[in-house]
Design a protein around this motif. Structure first.
Motif, PDB file in Angstrom:
ATOM      1  N   LYS A  89      28.915  32.575  42.897  1.00 11.03           N
ATOM      2  CA  LYS A  89      30.051  33.350  42.385  1.00 11.03           C
ATOM      3  C   LYS A  89      30.770  34.689  42.317  1.00 11.03           C
ATOM      4  CE  LYS A  89      29.361  35.309  37.221  1.00 11.03           C
ATOM      5  NZ  LYS A  89      28.680  35.765  36.015  1.00 11.03           N
ATOM      6  N   ILE A  90      31.975  35.091  42.055  1.00  8.95           N
ATOM      7  CA  ILE A  90      32.777  36.746  42.624  1.00  8.95           C
ATOM      8  C   ILE A  90      32.846  37.483  41.001  1.00  8.95           C
ATOM      9  CG2 ILE A  90      34.879  37.458  43.537  1.00  8.95           C
ATOM     10  CD1 ILE A  90      35.756  34.876  44.192  1.00  8.95           C
ATOM     11  N   PRO A  91      31.902  38.959  41.727  1.00  8.06           N
ATOM     12  CA  PRO A  91      31.770  39.825  40.750  1.00  8.06           C
ATOM     13  C   PRO A  91      33.089  40.465  39.960  1.00  8.06           C
ATOM     14  CG  PRO A  91      30.772  39.929  42.909  1.00  8.06           C
ATOM     15  CD  PRO A  91      31.643  39.200  43.733  1.00  8.06           C
ATOM     16  N   LYS A  92      32.629  40.103  38.896  1.00  6.38           N
ATOM     17  CA  LYS A  92      34.291  41.278  37.866  1.00  6.38           C
ATOM     18  C   LYS A  92      35.236  41.761  38.907  1.00  6.38           C
ATOM     19  CE  LYS A  92      33.547  43.662  34.369  1.00  6.38           C
ATOM     20  NZ  LYS A  92      32.738  44.292  33.257  1.00  6.38           N
ATOM     21  N   GLU A  93      33.844  42.926  39.860  1.00  2.98           N
ATOM     22  CA  GLU A  93      34.635  43.942  40.103  1.00  2.98           C
ATOM     23  C   GLU A  93      35.519  43.606  41.195  1.00  2.98           C
ATOM     24  OE1 GLU A  93      30.659  44.890  41.308  1.00  2.98           O
ATOM     25  OE2 GLU A  93      31.815  43.977  39.705  1.00  2.98           O
ATOM     26  N   LEU A  94      35.446  42.172  41.572  1.00  2.00           N
ATOM     27  CA  LEU A  94      36.417  42.264  43.115  1.00  2.00           C
ATOM     28  C   LEU A  94      37.082  40.746  42.348  1.00  2.00           C
ATOM     29  CD1 LEU A  94      33.152  41.587  45.799  1.00  2.00           C
ATOM     30  CD2 LEU A  94      34.984  43.861  45.133  1.00  2.00           C
ATOM     31  N   LYS A  95      37.571  40.680  40.972  1.00  2.00           N
ATOM     32  CA  LYS A  95      37.974  39.170  40.465  1.00  2.00           C
ATOM     33  C   LYS A  95      39.593  39.522  41.178  1.00  2.00           C
ATOM     34  CE  LYS A  95      35.478  36.214  37.296  1.00  2.00           C
ATOM     35  NZ  LYS A  95      36.140  35.668  37.999  1.00  2.00           N
ATOM     36  N   GLN A  96      40.195  41.085  41.517  1.00  2.00           N
ATOM     37  CA  GLN A  96      42.151  40.835  41.708  1.00  2.00           C
ATOM     38  C   GLN A  96      41.843  40.557  43.348  1.00  2.00           C
ATOM     39  OE1 GLN A  96      42.241  45.692  42.138  1.00  2.00           O
ATOM     40  NE2 GLN A  96      40.423  45.813  42.532  1.00  2.00           N
TER      41      GLN A  96
END
Length: 777
Positions: free
Chosen positions: A757-764
């Protein structure tokens, strides 16, 4: 689209450096333009001393960093005047000539010895010049100067004559530092101190009035013949009854007064001190203060003089041993102690100096202490902490500078003496004179009008009299006023910290006396090169590393990057072959990055992704850090920052994140072009930031990818990408590292698909991260 690298060589070849140097020479990109409209930045380059093989690797590293100063200043928009010289005057030349030809200066005619000195250093000089070129120095080799040239010596003599006319030169007989081995007077600045083992001898003197024994401890019993007083501290209760009494000097049976004086240290020896001419400068001060008559004990040949009685003709060491034996036989030694004694040594010969009254010429410096301190406080220092060394030295000055020397190979003092009135007669300036062999350029004495003839001065100048005019010589002082106005004062004086009290101090003094100006805007002080054990390198210790084999194996760029990244400015830097190997691996990494990026076309503009904005944000911070280092000429700062960014951020993270996009795998054309744009933009910026430190590889890659003109004609990059995404760096690197570790622990290849799962803060950055790690969502 098929992607092939424009850079075809698989790895950086240091052998290419010679070809690049030839191109630089052909294109004349470093030639100083005296008609420039730019601000001139003059480097008062230290002329190295070719005193023997090998040339110190620390010194070679020093000069490679001086070149980094020159390259930095050019890329900052200055017109750089970077002269090259070789220092060939003075004692080291004479010593090398004696060894090379197996002769003695004292047994060879002056003319023959000088003629041998003229060519003795030619092979060493050629090797030094070659090393400078191999390291990539961008100085003016076509017009390099020698301090023993007729032109240079003419200026030394001319400036002396001008200072004489100003009333700043005088002759006097005074106790002077004298090196027996070198056979000449030396200045205070040429003395270094070392703790050496010696014996402290407790000697029995008799009190004349009572016959009572007085114990006096000394390390110089051979000076008993010159003892003229005995002192004790007035606060020392042990010796209150000695006031006004007299002591009988053992062996020589002469009577001397016993005096109370605060100079005597109660805690040293017995607390009673004999005052002799001369054990040290405290003796000199005491003789002057107490108005004692000096007795010369030691001759300039290092022998005991006639005043030593039965010990006359013995060497200092033999006389000391013989006197101790005689005192022991007479029962006049109470005890002996082995101690470590702070001993003054000649900084060239490393032998103990003596203090002998000599007639010498002096240049006034005490009168200029206020002006010198003002300049020392006004100058820039790189690094700042070395300013205090100069200030402390100026504050310690107590005597004027003795500038005459009893040597052969140096600039001659331009004086003839009238045989009738004995007064000094000086010629007109702007010509080179050798009074020891030439007839004077006048027939009549200007003082007494006699025509009985003249005797030429045989002494030469202290070599620092030559060295201290280097900024005047390179700027054509007295020869070309326009050129002088453009190039003086110099922008910077690079030098080592051990000659702050000599070369730096004397240059400031002489240039101020002659021009009323500060010689240079700033002083750049480098630390010492030390061996792998941290010991300072010296030929006498046998731990000097020859830079030539290292340069031949690795090339100039690797050598330069190693020493730039080894220590901060002003700190000592340690030689380590492992560190040089590490620097070689890093430049290989830079080459591989450049070769990879050369596969893709350069885009002039693009719609950047968030990943691109992130690396450009970090590049922005890198530029700021590098500029901070370059503006302070501390190359450790950009070297380490560039290595960290290039290897551990750009290569390890951004290239891996953008690789699929650059190849067009799973991305649209705009996204692909954004990757190409960013890759080239970062590489171009890195090359320019690297250029002052590693000029060869950066110029080669630049010309292969970005144009025909040299990168060294470019300006340093400026920060211009304020996206603010550098705050994401920690999260990005942490995420990537964790995935790499997970795959390694599970025995998976980096290309294997993984569910994470990719962390929310790295979604960009999600799209690049998915392709980078083959993440299954």
């Amino acid at each position: 689209m098929e992607f092939k690298p424009k850079i075809t060589e698989n790895r950086w070849n240091p052998g290419l450096e010679e070809k690049i140097r030839k191109t630089w020479n052909e294109e004349k990109i470093y030639v100083f333009n005296k008609n420039t409209k730019k601000k001139v930045f003059t480097i008062d380059t230290p002329p190295p001393y070719p005193s023997g093989r090998p040339w110190h690797i620390g010194a070679a590293a020093h000069y490679s960093q001086i070149d980094m100063i020159a390259r930095t200043a050019r890329m900052m928009g200055f017109e750089v005047f970077f002269p090259i010289g070789i220092d060939r005057n003075g004692l080291p030349v004479e010593n090398y000539t004696e060894k090379k030809y197996n002769i003695s200066i004292h047994e060879t005619s002056r003319e023959k010895f000088i003629n041998l000195c003229v060519t003795a250093l030619d092979d060493l000089e050629a090797e030094m010049i070659q090393i400078m070129k191999v390291m990539g120095l961008s100085g003016d080799f076509d017009n390099y100067y020698r301090t023993d040239s007729k032109e240079y010596r003419t200026l030394t003599q001319t400036t002396f004559i001008k200072l004489w006319d100003k009333g700043l030169i005088y002759e006097d007989t005074r106790p002077n530092n004298y090196c027996i081995k070198c056979g000449t007077t030396i200045a205070d600045a040429e003395i270094e101190y070392e703790e050496l083992p010696t014996e402290l001898i407790y000697i029995k003197f008799k009190m004349k009035e009572t016959g009572k024994d007085i114990i006096i401890a000394t390390t110089r019993p051979e000076l008993l013949c010159s003892c003229q007083a005995i002192i004790y501290n007035p606060k020392d209760e042990r010796y209150k009854d000695l006031e006004g009494k007299h002591a009988i000097v053992p062996i020589f049976s002469k009577e001397v007064p016993i005096l109370a004086h605060p100079y005597a240290k109660q805690e040293f020896g017995s607390g009673i001190v004999m005052i002799c001419s001369y054990g040290d400068y405290s003796d000199v001060r005491m003789f002057r203060e107490l108005k004692l008559k000096e007795i010369i004990a030691i001759t300039p040949e290092g022998k005991m003089g006639k005043n030593a009685g039965n010990y006359a003709g013995l060497s200092i060491k033999d006389a000391r041993n013989k006197i101790i034996q005689d005192l022991e036989k007479a029962g006049l030694i109470q005890k002996k102690e082995n101690i470590m004694h702070r001993t003054p040594l000649c900084y060239r010969s490393k032998t103990p100096i003596e203090i002998i009254p000599m007639k010498e010429y002096y240049l006034k410096q005490i009168d200029f202490i206020p002006e010198l301190l003002k300049i020392a406080k006004n100058m820039k220092f790189y690094p700042e902490r070395h300013r205090q060394i100069l200030i402390d030295w100026i504050n310690s000055l107590t005597i004027d500078w003795p500038v005459s020397r009893r040597r052969y190979y140096g600039t001659e003092i331009p004086i003839w003496y009238c045989k009738n009135c004995k007064k000094a007669c000086l010629p007109e300036p702007e010509k080179y004179y050798q009074p020891w062999k030439d007839n004077p350029p006048f027939k009549t004495c200007p003082h007494c009008k006699s025509e009985k003839g003249f005797e030429g001065e045989t002494r030469t100048f202290d070599t620092w009299m030559d060295s201290s005019i280097s900024p005047l010589f390179i700027s054509k002082y007295g020869k070309d006023d326009d050129f002088f106005k453009k190039t003086f004062p110099a922008g910077i004086r690079p030098q080592a910290k051990d000659i702050i009290r000599t070369w730096l101090h004397y240059t400031i003094l002489r240039c101020y006396q002659l021009t009323k100006k500060q010689a240079f805007e700033g002083a750049w002080i480098m630390g010492y090169g030390v061996d792998e054990e941290g010991k300072r390198m010296s030929k006498s210790k046998g731990n000097v590393v020859d830079p030539l084999p290292i340069l031949e194996k690795y090339g100039g760029d690797i050598f330069r990057f190693w020493n730039a990244s080894e220590a901060g400015l002003g700190s000592d830097f340690r030689y380590s072959n492992d560190k040089i190997e590490s620097s070689a691996k890093f430049l290989t990494k830079l080459w591989n990055i450049s070769r990879f990026i050369s596969m893709f076309p350069e885009e002039k503009k693009a719609e950047l992704t968030e990943t691109d904005k992130w690396i450009l944000s970090e590049l922005n911070e890198l530029i700021k850090k590098c500029i901070e280092g370059y503006e302070s000429f501390d190359f450790f700062i950009p070297a380490t920052a560039l290595r960290e960014f290039t290897w551990n951020l750009f290569a390890s993270h951004y290239l891996e994140m953008a690789k699929s996009r650059a190849y067009g795998q799973g991305f649209d054309e705009e996204e692909q072009k954004a990757a190409w744009y960013t890759l080239h933009l970062v590489l171009k910026t890195l090359l320019k930031l690297f250029a002052p430190i590693s000029p060869f590889i950066t110029d080669y890659v630049w010309k292969e990818l970005y144009g025909k003109e040299s990168i060294h004609l470019e300006s340093l990059s400026k920060p211009e990408w304020g996206f603010g995404l550098e705050k994401s760096t920690g999260k990005i690197t942490e995420f990537n590292t964790e995935i790499w570790k997970t795959k390694k622990d599970k025995g998976l290849s980096l290309k294997t698909e993984i569910e994470v799962k990719i962390p929310k803060e790295l979604k960009q950055f999600e799209k690049d991260l998915i392709n980078m790690h083959n993440i299954r969502i």
